[in-house]
Write a protein that holds these residues in place. Structure first.
Motif, PDB file in Angstrom:
ATOM      1  N   LEU A   1       7.420   7.309  -0.903  1.00 41.08           N
ATOM      2  CA  LEU A   1       7.730   6.186  -0.023  1.00 41.08           C
ATOM      3  C   LEU A   1       6.460   5.443   0.388  1.00 41.08           C
ATOM      4  O   LEU A   1       6.405   4.204   0.353  1.00 41.08           O
ATOM      5  CB  LEU A   1       8.459   6.689   1.223  1.00 41.08           C
ATOM      6  N   GLY A   2       5.447   6.175   0.773  1.00 39.27           N
ATOM      7  CA  GLY A   2       4.243   5.553   1.300  1.00 39.27           C
ATOM      8  C   GLY A   2       3.373   4.871   0.271  1.00 39.27           C
ATOM      9  O   GLY A   2       2.694   3.894   0.588  1.00 39.27           O
ATOM     10  N   GLY A   3       3.392   5.376  -0.974  1.00 40.23           N
ATOM     11  CA  GLY A   3       2.472   4.841  -1.969  1.00 40.23           C
ATOM     12  C   GLY A   3       3.087   4.019  -3.066  1.00 40.23           C
ATOM     13  O   GLY A   3       2.370   3.279  -3.753  1.00 40.23           O
ATOM     14  N   ALA A   4       4.395   4.109  -3.275  1.00 44.17           N
ATOM     15  CA  ALA A   4       5.016   3.433  -4.416  1.00 44.17           C
ATOM     16  C   ALA A   4       6.079   2.423  -4.007  1.00 44.17           C
ATOM     17  O   ALA A   4       6.831   1.951  -4.859  1.00 44.17           O
ATOM     18  CB  ALA A   4       5.632   4.477  -5.365  1.00 44.17           C
ATOM     19  N   THR A   5       6.166   2.094  -2.730  1.00 44.79           N
ATOM     20  CA  THR A   5       7.086   1.052  -2.280  1.00 44.79           C
ATOM     21  C   THR A   5       6.299  -0.020  -1.526  1.00 44.79           C
ATOM     22  O   THR A   5       5.130   0.174  -1.187  1.00 44.79           O
ATOM     23  CB  THR A   5       8.184   1.603  -1.352  1.00 44.79           C
TER      24      THR A   5
ATOM     25  N   LEU B   1      12.399  -3.702  -7.828  1.00 47.58           N
ATOM     26  CA  LEU B   1      11.070  -3.904  -8.392  1.00 47.58           C
ATOM     27  C   LEU B   1       9.978  -3.587  -7.381  1.00 47.58           C
ATOM     28  O   LEU B   1       8.920  -3.057  -7.756  1.00 47.58           O
ATOM     29  CB  LEU B   1      10.908  -5.345  -8.879  1.00 47.58           C
ATOM     30  N   PHE B   2      10.223  -3.897  -6.127  1.00 52.60           N
ATOM     31  CA  PHE B   2       9.205  -3.662  -5.106  1.00 52.60           C
ATOM     32  C   PHE B   2       9.302  -2.272  -4.497  1.00 52.60           C
ATOM     33  O   PHE B   2       8.399  -1.857  -3.776  1.00 52.60           O
ATOM     34  CB  PHE B   2       9.312  -4.740  -4.026  1.00 52.60           C
TER      35      PHE B   2
ATOM     36  N   LEU C   1      13.645   3.709  -5.831  1.00 50.49           N
ATOM     37  CA  LEU C   1      15.097   3.582  -5.645  1.00 50.49           C
ATOM     38  C   LEU C   1      15.842   3.701  -6.969  1.00 50.49           C
ATOM     39  O   LEU C   1      17.029   4.016  -6.985  1.00 50.49           O
ATOM     40  CB  LEU C   1      15.431   2.251  -4.980  1.00 50.49           C
ATOM     41  N   LEU C   2      15.171   3.454  -8.086  1.00 49.49           N
ATOM     42  CA  LEU C   2      15.808   3.619  -9.394  1.00 49.49           C
ATOM     43  C   LEU C   2      16.169   5.081  -9.659  1.00 49.49           C
ATOM     44  O   LEU C   2      17.066   5.361 -10.461  1.00 49.49           O
ATOM     45  CB  LEU C   2      14.881   3.106 -10.500  1.00 49.49           C
TER      46      LEU C   2
ATOM     47  N   PRO D   1      12.937  -2.373   6.437  1.00 49.80           N
ATOM     48  CA  PRO D   1      13.378  -1.300   7.337  1.00 49.80           C
ATOM     49  C   PRO D   1      14.442  -0.392   6.738  1.00 49.80           C
ATOM     50  O   PRO D   1      14.581   0.763   7.160  1.00 49.80           O
ATOM     51  CB  PRO D   1      13.935  -2.071   8.551  1.00 49.80           C
ATOM     52  N   ALA D   2      15.189  -0.894   5.752  1.00 51.10           N
ATOM     53  CA  ALA D   2      16.256  -0.082   5.156  1.00 51.10           C
ATOM     54  C   ALA D   2      15.740   0.861   4.076  1.00 51.10           C
ATOM     55  O   ALA D   2      16.414   1.845   3.747  1.00 51.10           O
ATOM     56  CB  ALA D   2      17.329  -1.000   4.561  1.00 51.10           C
ATOM     57  N   VAL D   3      14.569   0.597   3.505  1.00 48.08           N
ATOM     58  CA  VAL D   3      14.098   1.354   2.340  1.00 48.08           C
ATOM     59  C   VAL D   3      13.951   2.848   2.627  1.00 48.08           C
ATOM     60  O   VAL D   3      14.375   3.678   1.804  1.00 48.08           O
ATOM     61  CB  VAL D   3      12.788   0.742   1.800  1.00 48.08           C
ATOM     62  N   PRO D   4      13.337   3.282   3.742  1.00 49.10           N
ATOM     63  CA  PRO D   4      13.246   4.735   3.968  1.00 49.10           C
ATOM     64  C   PRO D   4      14.609   5.427   3.978  1.00 49.10           C
ATOM     65  O   PRO D   4      14.756   6.536   3.440  1.00 49.10           O
ATOM     66  CB  PRO D   4      12.548   4.822   5.335  1.00 49.10           C
ATOM     67  N   ILE D   5      15.614   4.800   4.597  1.00 45.60           N
ATOM     68  CA  ILE D   5      16.948   5.414   4.611  1.00 45.60           C
ATOM     69  C   ILE D   5      17.541   5.414   3.208  1.00 45.60           C
ATOM     70  O   ILE D   5      18.187   6.391   2.795  1.00 45.60           O
ATOM     71  CB  ILE D   5      17.857   4.675   5.598  1.00 45.60           C
TER      72      ILE D   5
END
Length: 529
Positions: free
Chosen positions: A164-168, A316-317, A321-322, A372-376
């Motif tokens: 999460l911290g390095g690839a998003t 992509l960002f 998530l893939l 804000p939704a990405v971590p969840i």
């Protein structure tokens, strides 16, 4: 018995120390990484510089009004008291006050005087902007605790937190001064608290989440789903289920009501109308048009843009998530309440922001509103079989490459619609339509986002340009790193305005934080956990 009791106490102490040390290592690692790559800028967009001016005004005047902005540059409205106000919530500026205080202390210690060129303003605002790096690092730690609450091992939770911290695109936003990293931190910590049964803390996080931005209200049902669905699906009579739901939900409902009432009162205080939030879209509309901030007919374009367009696709960002492919069915089967909350946090922002006038987030890097939704959205990765190494490393490599582009150059350099002096450069972020155009609905901005825009062509070219020629680029930016920013300020300031050593030591703590985080994670006794 005494010996066994002492052994048990020692084991508990060791376990407690381990629980503290690993989250601290994660925080130090990403605080160091984000701080080292921070841009130190707040002057690109009103979403950044007007929030900074709120912080400055709060410190100096005890007010959130921003009289520092020239009226022609104000993105907001004049209040009933004649003061200028930004269209943001009242909470965000308070969270940046500690970093602003540090910036003023650094300026005082190093002898940087206000009014002697731009040195003081750039130094203090740059240190204040480092608040984003702290918020983003706290997001990673919050994700770690949420993963543990779902039953993940510490090794698995740590690995996904690193991803999460390095690839998003949490990384680039940890180097900017938008409010989304703070929103991401509050939301994932609210989820972690709720999963751990700490309802009061979860309610507090939700309250602050809404206070920094009224639009964050759309994430509140995520927490309500976590609180209520387990009680709703548990066996028992309807009356028993109702009591359990009420007991679980009332702290969150109270927090939501308090935050909404504060927003309404804030609007009345500023503009005399609880419905007026302060956005001013008239300069982008056809003459005589009434702004239509939300249009459901525009949802398909906005939602598909946030999912699939090359310049705004969340896939992509945030390539990790893939890895969700094939993992959602068992996740929905084993964690029903969390899975339904996951579905809400994916679908609702796509609909809500898809209907918004600027669903792309304005000038920014990637799908800003979805951050804000990405971590969840990544939580299902902590459950089930580990990702295959090949697919994992592809996502890691792609994610890091995308984020390096975002932290290296200003997003404004290949997005600004204005001519920036390079006739060969294609400016295609927005397409400016004629007022007679039928492609743009009435009440919507004439500068319409170009779905074909891609930063993956422009950003590498800009990086090469800056490295090869040293040209400053648009707005005298160059490569987007705080020390280089201070060097450019020093070159354009009166002699002695900024000490020559300051650009080189301003980020000195961050390499040590990064190293401490790496060592802390490498020395973790995973078998003991």
């Amino acid at each position: 018995r005494t010996s066994r009791s002492q052994d048990g106490d020692l084991a508990r102490l060791n376990e407690r120390g381990f629980k503290i040390s690993l989250p601290l290592a994660l925080f130090l690692l990403f605080q160091g990484l984000y701080g080292l790559t921070a841009s130190g800028r707040v002057d690109r967009m009103p979403d950044e510089f007007e929030v900074y001016l709120q912080v400055e005004s709060l410190w100096e005047r005890g007010s959130l009004a921003i009289p520092q902005v020239q009226p022609e540059y104000l993105y907001g409205r004049i209040g009933v008291d004649g003061e200028q106000y930004a269209p943001w919530g009242p909470g965000g500026a308070f969270f940046a006050l500690p970093h602003h205080a540090v910036g003023r202390v650094v300026a005082w210690i190093t002898g940087v005087q206000r009014g002697n060129g731009r040195a003081w303003d750039e130094l203090v605002s740059g240190v204040t902007s480092l608040a984003s790096s702290t918020w983003a690092a706290m997001t990673v730690v919050g994700f770690f605790f949420a993963a543990l609450a779902l039953g993940a091992s510490r090794r698995r939770a740590t690995g996904m937190a690193l991803l999460l911290g390095g690839a998003t695109f949490l990384w680039p936003y940890g180097t900017l001064f938008f409010g989304e990293p703070l929103g991401a931190a509050l939301l994932i910590w609210a989820v972690a608290f709720q999963l751990r049964g700490e309802r009061a803390l979860a309610a507090g996080a939700v309250c602050f989440l809404i206070l920094i931005k009224a639009g964050n209200l759309i994430f509140a049902p995520t927490l309500l789903a976590l609180a209520c669905l387990d009680s709703l699906l548990a066996p028992g009579t309807p009356a028993e289920r109702g009591r359990r739901i009420l007991l679980a939900a009332w702290p969150l409902l109270l927090a939501i009501c308090v935050a909404c009432l504060v927003h309404l009162e804030w609007n009345v205080f500023r503009f005399g109308d609880p419905r007026e939030v302060g956005y001013n879209w008239t300069e982008t509309l056809r003459p005589g048009d009434t702004p239509r901030g939300f249009m459901l007919s525009e949802v398909p374009r906005g939602a598909l843009g946030m999912l699939l367009s090359p310049g705004k696709s969340v896939l992509l960002f945030a390539p990790p998530l893939l890895l969700l492919v094939g993992r959602l069915r068992p996740f929905f089967r084993e964690h029903r309440s969390v899975a339904l909350a996951w579905a809400w946090v994916l679908a609702c922002p796509l609909v809500f922001f898809g209907a918004f006038s600027y669903w792309e987030g304005g000038y920014c890097y990637g799908p800003r509103y979805l951050l804000p939704a990405v971590p969840i959205l990544m939580l299902p990765l902590v459950y089930g079989a580990r990702p295959k190494k090949a697919s994992l490393w592809v996502c890691v490599g792609l994610g890091i490459a995308v984020q390096i582009m975002g932290v290296s150059v200003s997003y404004m350099e290949d997005q600004d619609y204005n001519d920036l002096g390079d006739p060969d450069w294609e400016r295609n972020y927005y397409v400016m339509h004629d007022p007679s155009s039928t492609e743009v609905p009435r009440g919507r901005p004439l500068n319409r986002y170009n779905l074909g825009y891609t930063p993956f062509k422009g950003c590498p070219r800009l990086i090469v340009k800056h490295l090869a020629t040293g040209e400053p680029g648009a707005g005298a930016t160059g490569l987007e790193f705080f020390p280089l920013r201070l060097l450019r300020v020093a070159w354009g300031s009166p002699p002695g305005a900024l000490p020559a050593y300051l650009p080189w030591i301003i980020l000195l703590p961050f390499p040590f934080m990064l190293a401490a985080g790496v060592v802390g994670i490498r020395r973790t006794d995973w078998d003991a956990s």
